[in-house]
Design a protein around this motif. Structure first.
Motif, PDB file in Angstrom:
ATOM      1  N   MET A 104       1.217   7.987   3.124  1.00 41.67           N
ATOM      2  CA  MET A 104       2.597   7.664   3.402  1.00 41.67           C
ATOM      3  C   MET A 104       3.191   6.981   2.159  1.00 41.67           C
ATOM      4  N   THR A 105       4.351   7.428   1.737  1.00 44.95           N
ATOM      5  CA  THR A 105       4.990   6.847   0.560  1.00 44.95           C
ATOM      6  C   THR A 105       5.678   5.530   0.915  1.00 44.95           C
ATOM      7  N   LYS A 106       6.056   4.802  -0.120  1.00 46.68           N
ATOM      8  CA  LYS A 106       6.800   3.561   0.064  1.00 46.68           C
ATOM      9  C   LYS A 106       8.063   3.820   0.885  1.00 46.68           C
ATOM     10  N   GLY A 107       8.779   4.857   0.526  1.00 42.22           N
ATOM     11  CA  GLY A 107      10.006   5.201   1.233  1.00 42.22           C
ATOM     12  C   GLY A 107       9.755   5.543   2.694  1.00 42.22           C
ATOM     13  N   GLN A 108       8.705   6.292   2.955  1.00 43.36           N
ATOM     14  CA  GLN A 108       8.370   6.648   4.333  1.00 43.36           C
ATOM     15  C   GLN A 108       8.032   5.404   5.156  1.00 43.36           C
ATOM     16  N   ARG A 109       7.331   4.459   4.530  1.00 38.62           N
ATOM     17  CA  ARG A 109       6.996   3.217   5.230  1.00 38.62           C
ATOM     18  C   ARG A 109       8.266   2.438   5.581  1.00 38.62           C
ATOM     19  N   ILE A 110       9.193   2.364   4.632  1.00 41.85           N
ATOM     20  CA  ILE A 110      10.444   1.649   4.881  1.00 41.85           C
ATOM     21  C   ILE A 110      11.218   2.324   6.008  1.00 41.85           C
ATOM     22  N   ALA A 111      11.323   3.639   5.959  1.00 35.34           N
ATOM     23  CA  ALA A 111      12.045   4.375   6.997  1.00 35.34           C
ATOM     24  C   ALA A 111      11.390   4.158   8.363  1.00 35.34           C
ATOM     25  N   GLU A 112      10.071   4.224   8.414  1.00 36.18           N
ATOM     26  CA  GLU A 112       9.346   4.027   9.667  1.00 36.18           C
ATOM     27  C   GLU A 112       9.576   2.618  10.205  1.00 36.18           C
ATOM     28  N   LEU A 172      -7.605   1.994  -4.586  1.00 36.05           N
ATOM     29  CA  LEU A 172      -7.587   2.124  -3.128  1.00 36.05           C
ATOM     30  C   LEU A 172      -6.589   3.189  -2.711  1.00 36.05           C
ATOM     31  N   LYS A 173      -5.409   3.148  -3.305  1.00 34.02           N
ATOM     32  CA  LYS A 173      -4.365   4.114  -2.951  1.00 34.02           C
ATOM     33  C   LYS A 173      -4.876   5.547  -3.177  1.00 34.02           C
ATOM     34  N   VAL A 174      -5.489   5.795  -4.329  1.00 30.16           N
ATOM     35  CA  VAL A 174      -6.035   7.121  -4.644  1.00 30.16           C
ATOM     36  C   VAL A 174      -7.158   7.467  -3.668  1.00 30.16           C
ATOM     37  N   PHE A 175      -8.045   6.506  -3.425  1.00 30.30           N
ATOM     38  CA  PHE A 175      -9.174   6.703  -2.508  1.00 30.30           C
ATOM     39  C   PHE A 175      -8.680   7.123  -1.125  1.00 30.30           C
ATOM     40  N   LEU A 176      -7.670   6.425  -0.607  1.00 31.30           N
ATOM     41  CA  LEU A 176      -7.145   6.751   0.720  1.00 31.30           C
ATOM     42  C   LEU A 176      -6.452   8.100   0.727  1.00 31.30           C
ATOM     43  N   GLU A 177      -5.677   8.385  -0.306  1.00 30.76           N
ATOM     44  CA  GLU A 177      -4.972   9.668  -0.368  1.00 30.76           C
ATOM     45  C   GLU A 177      -5.951  10.836  -0.429  1.00 30.76           C
ATOM     46  N   GLU A 201      -2.025   8.508  14.750  1.00 31.29           N
ATOM     47  CA  GLU A 201      -2.759   7.304  15.136  1.00 31.29           C
ATOM     48  C   GLU A 201      -4.224   7.396  14.704  1.00 31.29           C
ATOM     49  N   GLU A 202      -4.842   8.545  14.915  1.00 33.47           N
ATOM     50  CA  GLU A 202      -6.240   8.732  14.512  1.00 33.47           C
ATOM     51  C   GLU A 202      -6.377   8.666  12.998  1.00 33.47           C
ATOM     52  N   ARG A 203      -5.420   9.277  12.284  1.00 29.18           N
ATOM     53  CA  ARG A 203      -5.445   9.236  10.821  1.00 29.18           C
ATOM     54  C   ARG A 203      -5.310   7.788  10.323  1.00 29.18           C
ATOM     55  N   GLU A 204      -4.474   6.983  10.975  1.00 32.67           N
ATOM     56  CA  GLU A 204      -4.309   5.586  10.601  1.00 32.67           C
ATOM     57  C   GLU A 204      -5.593   4.805  10.862  1.00 32.67           C
ATOM     58  N   GLN A 205      -6.284   5.101  11.950  1.00 26.24           N
ATOM     59  CA  GLN A 205      -7.563   4.441  12.229  1.00 26.24           C
ATOM     60  C   GLN A 205      -8.579   4.770  11.146  1.00 26.24           C
ATOM     61  N   VAL A 206      -8.631   6.032  10.740  1.00 25.62           N
ATOM     62  CA  VAL A 206      -9.547   6.445   9.674  1.00 25.62           C
ATOM     63  C   VAL A 206      -9.190   5.724   8.373  1.00 25.62           C
ATOM     64  N   ARG A 207      -7.904   5.621   8.073  1.00 21.52           N
ATOM     65  CA  ARG A 207      -7.464   4.933   6.849  1.00 21.52           C
ATOM     66  C   ARG A 207      -7.892   3.466   6.866  1.00 21.52           C
ATOM     67  N   ARG A 208      -7.777   2.800   8.032  1.00 19.12           N
ATOM     68  CA  ARG A 208      -8.175   1.387   8.125  1.00 19.12           C
ATOM     69  C   ARG A 208      -9.673   1.239   7.891  1.00 19.12           C
ATOM     70  N   ILE A 209     -10.450   2.147   8.458  1.00 17.86           N
ATOM     71  CA  ILE A 209     -11.903   2.111   8.271  1.00 17.86           C
ATOM     72  C   ILE A 209     -12.245   2.336   6.802  1.00 17.86           C
ATOM     73  N   LEU A 210     -11.624   3.340   6.198  1.00 20.89           N
ATOM     74  CA  LEU A 210     -11.868   3.613   4.782  1.00 20.89           C
ATOM     75  C   LEU A 210     -11.445   2.433   3.909  1.00 20.89           C
ATOM     76  N   GLU A 211     -10.327   1.807   4.258  1.00 22.95           N
ATOM     77  CA  GLU A 211      -9.863   0.649   3.492  1.00 22.95           C
ATOM     78  C   GLU A 211     -10.886  -0.486   3.559  1.00 22.95           C
ATOM     79  N   GLY A 212     -11.404  -0.755   4.755  1.00 24.10           N
ATOM     80  CA  GLY A 212     -12.422  -1.797   4.900  1.00 24.10           C
ATOM     81  C   GLY A 212     -13.658  -1.476   4.081  1.00 24.10           C
ATOM     82  N   PHE A 213     -14.096  -0.227   4.135  1.00 23.25           N
ATOM     83  CA  PHE A 213     -15.240   0.209   3.341  1.00 23.25           C
ATOM     84  C   PHE A 213     -14.971   0.009   1.855  1.00 23.25           C
TER      85      PHE A 213
END
Length: 127
Positions: A1-9, A84-89, A105-117
């Motif tokens: 998700m881009t910076k702009g997409q996050r702001i819009a969301e 991290l940004k590259v790793f998650l993307e 929602e599932e993709r966000e859960q995976v991203r959180r797990i990957l971020e923690g790792f």
């Protein structure tokens, strides 16, 4: 998700119009539109204002963390955040399970797990 997409969301989930957000930050509504479509860079002081309005961290807006209230560890440097940004993307955007795509929602859960790792691995590297 881009910076702009996050702001819009964030704006939409807070039921704000672009005009309302623009007024709160003291910029034009067209500036908000360009931020949301990643057509204009956001000044640091505006990022801070956005983070305060939406009660999220600047790291979240920048894509350095997937948690709205989390942040990169204090020991993390700019390169760690970029990594991290590259790793998650590279590892979470187009995942499927059994040939079936993941929900947002599932993709966000995976991203959180990957971020923690990622942060645990980087923490060991920095020691």
């Amino acid at each position: 998700m881009t910076k702009g997409q996050r702001i819009a969301e964030l704006r939409q989930s807070n039921k704000m119009s672009q005009s309302e957000l623009a007024k709160a930050i003291k910029v034009s509504p067209s500036t908000i539109g360009m931020w949301e479509t990643d057509q204009r860079a956001i000044k640091d002081n505006d990022l801070i204002s956005l983070a305060n309005i939406f009660n999220v961290t600047v790291d979240y807006l920048l894509g350095n963390t997937t948690s709205k209230h989390g942040k990169a560890p204090e020991w993390a440097n700019d390169q760690d955040k970029k990594d991290l940004k590259v790793f998650l993307e590279e590892n979470s955007n187009d995942m499927t399970f059994g040939g079936e795509g993941l929900s947002d929602e599932e993709r966000e859960q995976v991203r959180r797990i990957l971020e923690g790792f990622f942060w645990e691995k980087q923490k060991r590297k920095h020691k």
